[in-house]
Design an enzyme around this catalytic site. Sequence first.
Site, PDB file in Angstrom:
ATOM      1  N   THR A 117       7.784 -11.678  12.563  1.00  0.00           N
ATOM      2  CA  THR A 117       6.933 -11.349  11.412  1.00  0.00           C
ATOM      3  C   THR A 117       7.734 -10.621  10.332  1.00  0.00           C
ATOM      4  OG1 THR A 117       5.181 -11.028  13.043  1.00  0.00           O
ATOM      5  CG2 THR A 117       4.658 -10.389  10.806  1.00  0.00           C
TER       6      THR A 117
ATOM      7  N   ARG B  95      14.292  -8.587  15.347  1.00  0.00           N
ATOM      8  CA  ARG B  95      14.160  -7.344  16.120  1.00  0.00           C
ATOM      9  C   ARG B  95      14.451  -7.621  17.569  1.00  0.00           C
ATOM     10  NH1 ARG B  95       8.540  -4.659  14.018  1.00  0.00           N
ATOM     11  NH2 ARG B  95       9.125  -4.833  11.832  1.00  0.00           N
TER      12      ARG B  95
ATOM     13  N   SER C 103      11.232  -1.066  12.194  1.00  0.00           N
ATOM     14  CA  SER C 103       9.966  -0.481  11.738  1.00  0.00           C
ATOM     15  C   SER C 103       9.463   0.620  12.679  1.00  0.00           C
ATOM     16  CB  SER C 103       8.933  -1.591  11.571  1.00  0.00           C
ATOM     17  OG  SER C 103       7.784  -1.083  10.976  1.00  0.00           O
ATOM     18  N   HIS C 104       8.306   0.404  13.286  1.00  0.00           N
ATOM     19  CA  HIS C 104       7.674   1.431  14.116  1.00  0.00           C
ATOM     20  C   HIS C 104       8.082   1.307  15.579  1.00  0.00           C
ATOM     21  CE1 HIS C 104       5.488  -2.271  13.761  1.00  0.00           C
ATOM     22  NE2 HIS C 104       5.133  -2.096  15.021  1.00  0.00           N
TER      23      HIS C 104
ATOM     24  N   ASP D 191       5.561   5.300   8.844  1.00  0.00           N
ATOM     25  CA  ASP D 191       6.204   4.827  10.074  1.00  0.00           C
ATOM     26  C   ASP D 191       7.724   4.941   9.997  1.00  0.00           C
ATOM     27  OD1 ASP D 191       6.572   2.788   8.219  1.00  0.00           O
ATOM     28  OD2 ASP D 191       6.658   1.251   9.774  1.00  0.00           O
TER      29      ASP D 191
ATOM     30  N   ASP E 286      10.254   3.119   9.104  1.00  0.00           N
ATOM     31  CA  ASP E 286      10.988   2.735   7.889  1.00  0.00           C
ATOM     32  C   ASP E 286      10.208   2.990   6.604  1.00  0.00           C
ATOM     33  OD1 ASP E 286       9.176   0.746   8.630  1.00  0.00           O
ATOM     34  OD2 ASP E 286      10.291  -0.811   7.576  1.00  0.00           O
TER      35      ASP E 286
ATOM     36  N   ASP F 204       7.186   2.006   5.429  1.00  0.00           N
ATOM     37  CA  ASP F 204       6.334   1.076   4.689  1.00  0.00           C
ATOM     38  C   ASP F 204       4.868   1.147   5.091  1.00  0.00           C
ATOM     39  OD1 ASP F 204       6.818  -0.108   7.118  1.00  0.00           O
ATOM     40  OD2 ASP F 204       7.415  -2.058   6.318  1.00  0.00           O
ATOM     41  N   ARG F 205       4.567   1.753   6.243  1.00  0.00           N
ATOM     42  CA  ARG F 205       3.155   1.848   6.641  1.00  0.00           C
ATOM     43  C   ARG F 205       2.556   3.179   6.216  1.00  0.00           C
ATOM     44  NH1 ARG F 205       2.391  -0.957  12.555  1.00  0.00           N
ATOM     45  NH2 ARG F 205       3.195  -2.974  11.900  1.00  0.00           N
TER      46      ARG F 205
ATOM     47  N   LYS G 108       5.486  -3.341   1.572  1.00  0.00           N
ATOM     48  CA  LYS G 108       4.439  -2.332   1.605  1.00  0.00           C
ATOM     49  C   LYS G 108       5.079  -0.963   1.467  1.00  0.00           C
ATOM     50  CE  LYS G 108       4.122  -2.911   6.549  1.00  0.00           C
ATOM     51  NZ  LYS G 108       4.015  -4.166   7.263  1.00  0.00           N
TER      52      LYS G 108
HETATM   53  C1  G1P Z   1       2.639  -6.474  12.648  1.00  0.00           C
HETATM   54  C2  G1P Z   1       1.384  -6.469  11.824  1.00  0.00           C
HETATM   55  C3  G1P Z   1       1.603  -7.193  10.507  1.00  0.00           C
HETATM   56  C4  G1P Z   1       2.798  -6.563   9.793  1.00  0.00           C
HETATM   57  C5  G1P Z   1       4.009  -6.537  10.714  1.00  0.00           C
HETATM   58  C6  G1P Z   1       5.182  -5.799  10.075  1.00  0.00           C
HETATM   59  O1  G1P Z   1       2.982  -7.811  12.965  1.00  0.00           O
HETATM   60  O2  G1P Z   1       0.305  -7.038  12.518  1.00  0.00           O
HETATM   61  O3  G1P Z   1       0.445  -7.068   9.731  1.00  0.00           O
HETATM   62  O4  G1P Z   1       3.102  -7.267   8.625  1.00  0.00           O
HETATM   63  O5  G1P Z   1       3.690  -5.885  11.930  1.00  0.00           O
HETATM   64  O6  G1P Z   1       4.885  -4.456   9.847  1.00  0.00           O
HETATM   65  P1  G1P Z   1       2.627  -8.502  14.369  1.00  0.00           P
HETATM   66  O7  G1P Z   1       3.243  -7.663  15.438  1.00  0.00           O
HETATM   67  O8  G1P Z   1       1.127  -8.480  14.463  1.00  0.00           O
HETATM   68  O9  G1P Z   1       3.187  -9.887  14.232  1.00  0.00           O
HETATM   69 ZN    ZN Z   2       7.509  -0.436   8.986  1.00  0.00          ZN
END
Ligand code: G1P
Ligand code: ZN
Length: 568
Positions: A42, A46, A137-138, A303, A305, A307-308, A402
Amino acid sequence: MNMPALYHTQVSTQTWQTAPPEGMMKVLTTITRPFNDQKPGTAGLRKPVAVFRQPHYLENFIQSIFDTCPALSNAALVIGGDGRFYNREAIAILLRMAAANGVKRVVVGRGGLLSTPAASLMIPHVAAAGGFILTASHNPGGPEGDFGIKFNIANGGQASETLTNAIYQRSLNIDRYLILDTAAGIDIDAPGRQALAAMSIDIVDPVAHYADTLERLFDFERIRTLVANGKFRMRFDALHAVTGPYAEEILEHRLGAPPGTVLHGIPRQDFAGQHPDPNPHDAAGFVRLFMGADSPDFGGASDGDGDRNMILGRGHMVSPGDSLAVLAASARHVPGYRDGLTGVARSMPTSQAVDRVAGKLGVPCYETPSGWRFFCNLLDAGMISLCGEESFGTSSNHAREKDGLWAVLFWLNLIAVRGETVDEILLQHWREYGRDFFQRHDFFIADTELSEQLMSRLANSINTLAGKQTGGLTVRTADSFTYRDPVDGSISRNQGLRVFTENGGRIVYRLSGTGTRGATLRIYLEQYETDQSRQQQTPASVLAPLARMAYTLARLENFGISTPTSII
Ligand code: G1P
Ligand code: ZN
């Protein structure tokens, strides 16, 4: 500046025998073999740190990007990350490979830091052809945690699906990569200009340009007055990740909030062993701070990085779908959006609250697949001004990612202008538009094959669900979500399964695309309520019947799945 020429040579290992001619720097053309698992999810590639640390793994992926985007040679690039474990090593490799691939200039955040939104803003600011954002990210950090790499293009947004696929295809055929034999002497903690072979390296303040951009969008003077009145109390939790220095500069230095407003503000390589995700499950301690009668008036968190975002008022977390709707409804209060919105967008699983606002404003609302990159064409085309996802992501046309602190400042600006609490703003919003109760139930499934079987069984039956009754609810329609990008016409299929009920409910099923181990099934539940006397119930009680229906339709029990790993 003295820029040594490059001396190309081919090696099968990285051990170098012969010295290059005087004044030249060695480029090693290193023989490699493809890995077959470098398909980005997404948001970028990673993997566990251990996977990235395999010999040639990171190098292969980086070279696949250089090979797919020849325009990166002779251009500028931005490099930075969320500071997690392996960030510095990865940057050293990136610098050596960028120089070997003929990049002219790189701009690196001091200490190797750049939050995702700051990098996104920096790329067009320095007219770079793209950027590498080193983050998972998180996801947890540290040697046992995850690492990640995202490639963003010249507009600051993530590479499109088409480009991402091309990079992946290249990674399946790669047989060599180019790397300078050393980056010795480069100090990413020392601000200013340095050079590596013919490439110049600018080490820049990671915060200043980002903070200046936000200062232009929001009414800092008004927020300063709110913060200075002594009665308004706020806290921001950086969760030991990258936003600490950003939040300290903006909230404490520029807006005058007292020291200590920012919690866990020092970025740590392992995020202090925690999961840096601003949601009620992973940031439960921070949420608890707001549940007492004497709690602060306002809270924000971001979070790994940056962006959240999570927004809290006294006694309340603002559901991300509601947050997006409130921001859209009151955008005119904020300088950056004073002229109104051209349109809005939300990812498909996100609650439909913002659709109702768009309807009233008379602007279009687009529904995209999960993942920020799907918003970028709409933003570039000027078709939308605000967009967001249920996964605690909100932003606007100011960036192509974001932006966590952006959302926090937007709320602060609203509170300062409207003179109301978070609670009052929410209640008024629900009275006007109705309330979309929302929850996401996540199920970790260790066996990825089992998760795929579950989804494909459900997908195969999705067209037969209309009219089906379970637990007193009736399915109105059901389908598999396909997105047609209105800008370039590209089609993305299988972006989640949707079930709509007769009484205004919606269930969405999809598999996560950001995990690095096993699979996560996400079930999103939404129920619309216009009756004011029923808007104060808890999401858990309102959504219980829909949850039962969702579990039954997916036959979770048959797959040995019963309790969600988390409910957000
Ligand atoms: C998740 C979130 C999605 C977001 C992504 C990156 O992806 O659901 O909205 O854009 O993290 O932060 P998912 O793990 O659901 O594919
Ligand atoms: Zn993030």
